[in-house]
Structure formats: C-alpha cells, structure tokens
Design an enzyme around this catalytic site. Sequence first.
Site, PDB file in Angstrom:
ATOM      1  N   GLU A  61       0.771  -1.240   0.000  1.00 15.43           N
ATOM      2  CA  GLU A  61       0.000   0.000   0.000  1.00 15.43           C
ATOM      3  C   GLU A  61       0.804   1.292   0.000  1.00 15.43           C
ATOM      4  O   GLU A  61       0.566   2.186   0.817  1.00 15.43           O
ATOM      5  CB  GLU A  61      -1.018   0.011   1.134  1.00 15.43           C
ATOM      6  CG  GLU A  61      -2.048  -1.074   0.987  1.00 15.43           C
ATOM      7  CD  GLU A  61      -3.255  -0.911   1.884  1.00 15.43           C
ATOM      8  OE1 GLU A  61      -3.128  -0.384   3.016  1.00 15.43           O
ATOM      9  OE2 GLU A  61      -4.338  -1.301   1.426  1.00 15.43           O
ATOM     10  N   GLU A 148      -5.357  -8.032  -0.972  1.00 21.92           N
ATOM     11  CA  GLU A 148      -6.237  -7.536   0.085  1.00 21.92           C
ATOM     12  C   GLU A 148      -7.522  -7.068  -0.558  1.00 21.92           C
ATOM     13  O   GLU A 148      -7.498  -6.391  -1.587  1.00 21.92           O
ATOM     14  CB  GLU A 148      -5.564  -6.376   0.826  1.00 21.92           C
ATOM     15  CG  GLU A 148      -6.437  -5.761   1.906  1.00 21.92           C
ATOM     16  CD  GLU A 148      -5.735  -4.607   2.639  1.00 21.92           C
ATOM     17  OE1 GLU A 148      -4.516  -4.723   2.900  1.00 21.92           O
ATOM     18  OE2 GLU A 148      -6.402  -3.607   2.932  1.00 21.92           O
TER      19      GLU A 148
END
Length: 173
Positions: A61, A148
């Site tokens: 991320e 995710e």
Amino acid sequence: EALVEEGVRFAAQADLYAVVDWHVLSDADPNRHKDEAKAFFAKMSTRLAAYDNVIYEICNEPNGGTTWGAVKAYAEEVIPVIRENVPDAVIVVGTPTWSQNVDEAAADPLVADNVLYALHFYAATHQQELRDRLAAAVESGLPVFVSEFGICDASGSGRIDYASADAWVSLMD
C-alpha cells in the site's frame, strides 16, 4: 520475526501460502525505510529459504502521492536482496494509491521473474473504474495479485456491497 517464522511453518503444515509483508501504509513512500526493508528481507529470506509456501510482499500500500517510479526504484533494490537467498521466490510489489494503480505498473513493469503487482479493493468503495483498470492491466500482460480486499467499504466498518463484490469476483475469475 520469530512469530513470522512460526506463522510460515504453521501455514506450510496446513498446505497454505504465507505472505511476508512490509507494510508501508503511513510511510507513503517505501523508500523512506528502504534500508530497514532490505535488512528485514535479507534476514527473513535467509530464515525462510527452505519454505516453498512464502510470498514476499515488499511494499504493501504505497500512498500519499508516491509515484510508480519511486516504488519501482525501491523494488529494484529490494528484490535482489530476496533473490540472493530465494532465487525463485514469488514477490508482490505494491502499486501507488494503496495498491490500486496497476495501470502505472503495466505501462512500465519491472524486469524480473516471478513478480506480481498488488491490487487492493473494497467492493463498496471501489467500483467499475478500478475494475476497468485491473482488467486493462491484466489484458496488457501484467500479472496482478489481489492481496487484500473486502466486500464492505474501505473503512472496514461500512455497508456491504454484494453486487460490487460479485462483479469483483467475476472479474478475478
């Protein structure tokens, strides 16, 4: 580190993969802690070299305006550290904007084997625009790994969007 190693061992016993992740969330640019990441992956890839169930996610991320160029430069330094100990390891590279800009990676991919590019989504927040971005990246030949996701909104506590979740699963299929 011992807990990570124990988790990898338990996953192997259960015939499961384990993701060893360097999370970048509040740091934005993975280069801010590149030296620490390299030391971590050098140590962990040495300790885990005998396991064939490990997936290394080297910058989960990246965000905060970080560019693909910055992430790519980071990956070009971190990947060889892992490859020194585990030459064929599967490595997942995050993409900017919380692992959503796979289109940028598709336009300028790394020159490396066994590399996947992360995409993250939350079905109630991320809709057709991000699905289109994923489809275009995959159609261009980019290997994408959804490491995710959720069927609720990005906060993790909002409404569930079953229709969007179904569209995501259909696309991933």
